[in-house]
Scaffold this active site. Structure first.
Site, short mmCIF file in Angstrom:
data_model
loop_
_atom_site.label_atom_id
_atom_site.label_comp_id
_atom_site.label_asym_id
_atom_site.label_seq_id
_atom_site.Cartn_x
_atom_site.Cartn_y
_atom_site.Cartn_z
N ALA A 37 3.57 0.60 -7.72
CA ALA A 37 4.11 1.95 -7.60
C ALA A 37 5.64 1.94 -7.59
O ALA A 37 6.26 2.85 -8.11
CB ALA A 37 3.58 2.60 -6.33
N ASP A 147 -2.55 -1.81 2.48
CA ASP A 147 -3.05 -1.57 1.13
C ASP A 147 -3.90 -2.76 0.66
O ASP A 147 -3.56 -3.43 -0.30
CB ASP A 147 -1.87 -1.34 0.19
#
Lengths: 325, 244
Positions: A37, A147
């Protein structure tokens, strides 16, 4: 959604030399390893050998990640993440922009899903046991990985050893999870909060197991818990671990080591019942065979008796004729 | 240690305003009052028209916030990401200002060596975790937004889940525009929990004009004028100095 700077960073040519503004180290980019990201990771060549170099357009994100990696490097002897080698800014010759980057140890390996596909599903539980040991250490240090997903796991080796990558989501316990992926996030499934606690990671471990056993495209529909149960029950391998998986999904494990123990116990139990089944099968076969043998013996006795009887009859008739001429 | 409050407006829309004041000007007004304006543009299938896109970017730019254009499906992830990112950005701004006072006007975070940056970032992280947050959510319910409203609801519940995992307190308010009578209508008053939303949302009817500008202007009046962003620095002055 990528912005222009990040897109530019994704397309750097092999051979590009990245030089740090502060520490004056040079790195020659070899090839891109992947992008997330908020950054791109390249394989690079340096004085220290082959390294992995992450470039980003987001200075805050880089700084946060470096902070985490730096703390990890203080936890010795544990394969938590790649070790940090350098942090610097690169002033690009073209854009004249400051691009923050950091350099890590390059861990050679295969990503989790590819490894499972190549080597077989029996590796899933083994790698997850390793993962749980690493998570337990991480949790004891006061962190939560956040994550956790197959894409952030690398299988290095030999011997095959699971390593954690991308510490972008790693959060201090008690805070809100920094970065997550819907599928592996208990909040998305309506099964808990996004507070950083060990049980948050353990939910993701259960989801990794589910996704690796039946790699279908998952999406929440209605009651998340119900949906997950039906997926577990539909798969032979998952069904075996249902009790452990549900405990993790319901957030009942407070520590990674508890989940590891339960997983191990399930493996042993299933192995035990397997051998038991085989043993019981053997005994029934034996008794059947002996029955067959017994039946055979009885048959021969009857046969012998019959022959003797016939012979006796024949002899009796013979003797009778001899006496009465 | 008492912390200040961060104030944000989160505007969720799918296109251009067509009534009343210029929303970009209203966003600039909000910024002057220490309120950040973030905008999320929701797409259906295809692309958004050029003028709509320009307006979305313009509002966020003059409102000191972040804009993002996404498909309805990605809304949940985006809403929470934009809100968090805007928070960090605002706090970073506050810390940067503070740094300039200490180190001189020409010094920014990028001018610090990476080692020092890490320490500053830890302060920003810590603040982001503990600061009080007020988010006023402003939803465009005109015309084509109707089909996207269930997704918007999901995304907002998800946002409250994310923010309520923080240590600091949160307060949310939800407004829609156009309202039944005026430009804007309050559907959820300031509350720490967004669950009330589930009961209110089904009653919404959408249609009519898109008065984005007037809606922004009225939304501003709903923020209590008790503490400004500046007080955030004052409150934490000792804290900053102590940790650097």
């Amino acid at each position: 959604m990528m912005n222009h700077t990040l897109k530019g960073l994704c397309n750097l040519r092999a051979g590009t030399v990245v030089t740090g503004k502060w520490h004056h180290q040079s790195y020659k980019l070899l090839k891109p390893l992947g992008h997330g990201a908020n950054g791109v990771v390249y394989l690079a060549e340096s004085m220290k050998g082959i390294v992995a170099l992450k470039l980003s357009d987001n200075s805050e994100a880089v700084t946060s990640e470096v902070n985490v990696l730096r703390r990890f490097s203080k936890v010795q002897g544990v394969a938590l993440g790649p070790s940090l080698l350098d942090v610097d800014d690169w002033v690009t010759p073209l854009m004249k922009k400051h691009i923050p980057f950091y350099v890590m140890e390059y861990i050679k390996g295969e990503d989790f899903s590819t490894f499972i596909r190549k080597r077989g599903k029996e590796w899933i539980v083994i790698l997850l046991l390793q993962l749980l040991s690493a998570l337990d250490k991480l949790h004891q240090e006061g962190w939560v990985f956040g994550d956790l997903k197959p894409e952030n796991l690398l299988v290095a080796g030999p011997p095959p050893t699971v390593r954690l990558l991308d510490v972008g989501g790693t959060t201090l316990q008690g805070r809100a999870i920094k970065e997550f992926t819907e599928l592996y996030d208990r909040g998305y499934w309506g099964l808990g909060s996004r507070k950083a606690e060990p049980s948050y990671d353990l939910f993701a471990v259960a989801m990794i197991m589910i996704q690796s056993c039946c790699p279908i495209k998952l999406e929440r529909k209605g009651d998340g818990r119900h949906q997950l149960i039906s997926i577990i029950q539909a798969d032979g391998m998952l069904r075996k671990y249902q009790a452990v998986l549900m405990k993790a999904i319901d957030g009942k494990y407070k520590r990674a080591s508890e989940m590891k123990q339960d997983l191990l116990a399930t493996i042993h139990r299933s192995a035990h019942s397997h051998s038991k089944q085989r043993a019981s099968k053997k005994t029934t076969q034996k008794s059947q065979r002996s029955k067959k043998r017994k039946r055979g013996k009885a048959k021969s006795v009857v046969e012998t008796a019959l022959i003797i009887a016939v012979l006796l009859c024949a002899y009796a008739i013979y003797v009778y004729h001899q006496i009465l001429p | 240690m008492r912390k200040g409050t961060l104030r944000q407006i989160l505007l969720i829309t799918d296109g251009c305003s067509n009534h009343g004041e210029d929303p970009i000007a209203m966003a600039a007004l909000a910024k002057e009052q220490g309120i950040t304006v973030n905008v999320i543009g929701v797409l259906d299938q295809d692309t958004i028209d050029e003028s709509g896109l320009r307006e979305i970017e313009g509002i966020a730019l003059s409102g000191g916030g972040i804009s993002q254009v996404v498909y309805a499906k990605q809304l949940s992830q985006t809403v929470q990401m934009v809100t968090r990112k805007a928070m960090t950005q605002t706090l970073q701004g506050v810390v940067n200002k503070e740094l300039k006072q200490i180190l001189g006007p020409d010094v920014s975070l990028e001018d610090l060596p990476p080692e020092k940056r890490g320490e500053v970032m830890e302060v920003v992280d810590e603040l982001g975790e503990t600061v009080e947050l007020e988010v006023l959510i402003l939803i465009d319910t005109s015309g084509s937004m109707k089909t996207k409203l269930p997704t918007v609801k999901e995304a907002l519940l998800d946002l409250s889940l994310s923010l309520n995992a923080r240590i600091g307190d949160n307060r949310f308010a939800v407004f829609v525009f156009p309202g039944k009578r005026g430009n804007v209508e309050k559907i959820v008053d300031w509350t720490p929990k967004m669950e009330e939303l589930s009961t209110v949302f089904p009653k919404l009817t959408s249609g009519g004009l898109t008065p984005t500008g007037p809606a922004l202007r009225e939304a501003l009046t709903y923020f209590e004028r008790k503490r400004s962003l500046r007080s955030l620095i004052r409150d934490d002055e000792s804290y900053f100095e102590g940790s650097m």
